[in-house]
Design an enzyme around this catalytic site. Structure first.
Site, mmCIF file in Angstrom:
data_model
loop_
_atom_site.group_PDB
_atom_site.id
_atom_site.type_symbol
_atom_site.label_atom_id
_atom_site.label_comp_id
_atom_site.label_asym_id
_atom_site.label_seq_id
_atom_site.Cartn_x
_atom_site.Cartn_y
_atom_site.Cartn_z
ATOM 1 N N PHE A 179 13.388 33.640 -29.483
ATOM 2 C CA PHE A 179 14.030 33.795 -30.707
ATOM 3 C C PHE A 179 13.032 33.197 -31.673
ATOM 4 O O PHE A 179 13.336 33.262 -32.968
ATOM 5 C CB PHE A 179 15.153 32.892 -30.977
ATOM 6 C CG PHE A 179 16.219 33.272 -29.764
ATOM 7 C CD1 PHE A 179 16.518 34.666 -29.386
ATOM 8 C CD2 PHE A 179 16.564 32.332 -29.161
ATOM 9 C CE1 PHE A 179 17.387 34.990 -28.495
ATOM 10 C CE2 PHE A 179 17.729 32.583 -27.927
ATOM 11 C CZ PHE A 179 17.896 34.180 -27.569
ATOM 12 N N PRO A 216 17.045 28.237 -24.415
ATOM 13 C CA PRO A 216 15.785 28.025 -24.677
ATOM 14 C C PRO A 216 15.317 28.880 -25.858
ATOM 15 O O PRO A 216 15.574 30.156 -26.002
ATOM 16 C CB PRO A 216 14.920 28.491 -23.489
ATOM 17 C CG PRO A 216 15.997 28.282 -22.644
ATOM 18 C CD PRO A 216 17.225 28.250 -23.034
ATOM 19 N N CYS A 217 14.706 28.252 -26.885
ATOM 20 C CA CYS A 217 14.567 29.125 -28.223
ATOM 21 C C CYS A 217 13.199 30.149 -28.392
ATOM 22 O O CYS A 217 13.359 30.617 -29.292
ATOM 23 C CB CYS A 217 14.569 28.008 -29.557
ATOM 24 S SG CYS A 217 13.449 26.687 -29.522
ATOM 25 N N GLN A 218 12.366 29.815 -27.444
ATOM 26 C CA GLN A 218 11.026 30.570 -27.593
ATOM 27 C C GLN A 218 11.305 32.077 -27.812
ATOM 28 O O GLN A 218 10.648 32.696 -28.717
ATOM 29 C CB GLN A 218 10.114 30.260 -26.329
ATOM 30 C CG GLN A 218 9.672 28.911 -26.257
ATOM 31 C CD GLN A 218 10.633 27.702 -25.633
ATOM 32 O OE1 GLN A 218 11.722 28.158 -25.361
ATOM 33 N NE2 GLN A 218 9.985 26.668 -25.404
#
Length: 369
Positions: free
Chosen positions: A105, A101-103
């Site tokens: 970053f 999950p990129c949130q």
């Protein structure tokens, strides 16, 4: 065993240079699989994905309805190395793929390093844990470009190098690989069999919004197409309907009459955000799809001509999902919040295909040595 049967049979789905690999059994596992964008891209290029793992139960239907692999609802932090090894089975080539999950970053994250190894940041450490214990032949990861600014990413890279992997990573422009969207992403490829890298761009000219969604049925704000309930657009307030009627493709809220401009944009802090309440342009790729891409006020997500935000189906197509990709059962409810999350967070299918082509080219060169 069902998984081993899928692993040996699915490799025959490839059509390009994969014939020389057809006698090699390959097994892929997709961590943080979401709705199956990366999995679908890998499968389209002949790489058999035996399982996708994700904590979100909403992913199960789209994953299994469109892909032959099984969906496993599990927090990757709780996945044991024995379970992963069993999923790989006796395949000669094992591929571990994933998009944590990129949130944490993204440039919008407010708590950068505070999550440590136990919060969402820690998911990459668990990715590394699973790679270290099972030693797959190939490891690949996709994430937002800003992931490279953080210690956890470099720890991940160094752990792979320490294990003997040759590691390549760089930021790629998805529009150069057939995704009708300006979506820049960090892609990592690692191999135990030598140097590996992303293939060269496959598209000199990006696919435009018109080429991607220009033929879909016209609908109004708040309306759904009769034969495709995913082709549904969120409703607009009376003021927002007036706003989009005064918006031009590629323009901003600065084009509106003064009485339609929001108070927050009149303030000094709001004048630097011209990208919200905007229309897409027919002759350019779409902007980056987000989890709120169905909302006119959430970015440049207005339809180029029709007075509405793009539909969920249009968002999925701009993420390069096939037009017939199923996201909800026939009698299932359409939730903008849930489906926006699944679509916006997905790895674009065509980027997944480019990653698969890179892996196939690498494996072919290894076999030729």
């Amino acid at each position: 065993m069902k998984l081993e049967t899928e692993s040996s049979n699915l490799i025959t789905h490839g059509v390009e240079h994969r014939e020389e690999l057809s006698m090699t059994t390959i097994s892929c596992v997709d961590l943080f699989c979401g709705a199956g964008g990366l999995t679908h891209g890998l499968i389209k290029e002949g790489l058999p994905v035996v399982a996708g793992i994700d904590l979100d139960p909403a992913c199960e239907f789209p994953y299994e309805a469109n892909n032959p692999g099984r969906f496993i609802k599990r927090d990757v932090k709780d996945l044991t190395t024995d379970e992963l090894a069993q999923l790989f089975g006796d395949a000669e080539i094992r591929v571990l793929a994933g998009c944590a999950p990129c949130q944490p970053f993204s440039t919008y994250a407010q708590r950068y390093e505070s999550d440590g190894k136990e919060g969402k940041w820690g998911l990459l450490y668990h990715f590394a844990r699973l790679a270290e214990a099972t030693m797959p032949d190939i490891v690949t990861m996709e994430n937002v470009p800003t992931v490279a600014k953080h210690v956890v990413f470099h720890d991940f890279v160094e752990s792979l190098k320490h294990l003997g992997y040759k590691v390549w990573f760089d930021v790629v422009d998805s529009s150069q690989y057939g995704v009708p969207q300006m979506r820049r992403r960090m892609v990592l490829l690692a191999s135990l069999h030598g140097q590996i890298e992303m293939i060269a761009p496959t598209h000199n000219k990006p696919i435009t919004v018109k080429q991607a969604i220009g033929r879909l049925r016209a609908i109004r704000a708040g309306e759904s197409a009769p034969r495709d309930k995913l082709h549904t657009s969120s409703s607009l307030t009376e003021k927002n309907l007036l706003r989009i009627m005064h918006s031009r493709p590629g323009g901003t809220w600065r084009d509106w009459p003064e009485d339609l401009v929001a108070d927050c944009h009149k303030a000094d802090t709001g004048r630097t955000y011209p990208g919200v309440y905007g229309r897409m342009e027919w002759d350019k790729p779409a902007p980056t799809m987000t989890t709120q891409c169905y909302g006119f006020g959430n970015g440049r997500f207005g339809h180029p001509e029709q007075h509405r935000a793009i539909s969920l189906r249009e968002a999925a197509i701009l993420q390069s999902f096939p037009r017939n990709y199923k996201f909800v059962p026939k009698r299932g409810a359409v939730s903008f919040t849930v489906l926006g999350r699944l679509i916006g967070n997905a790895v674009p299918v065509e980027l997944g295909r480019a990653i698969a082509k890179s892996i196939n080219a690498h494996l072919a060169s290894v076999k030729a040595q």
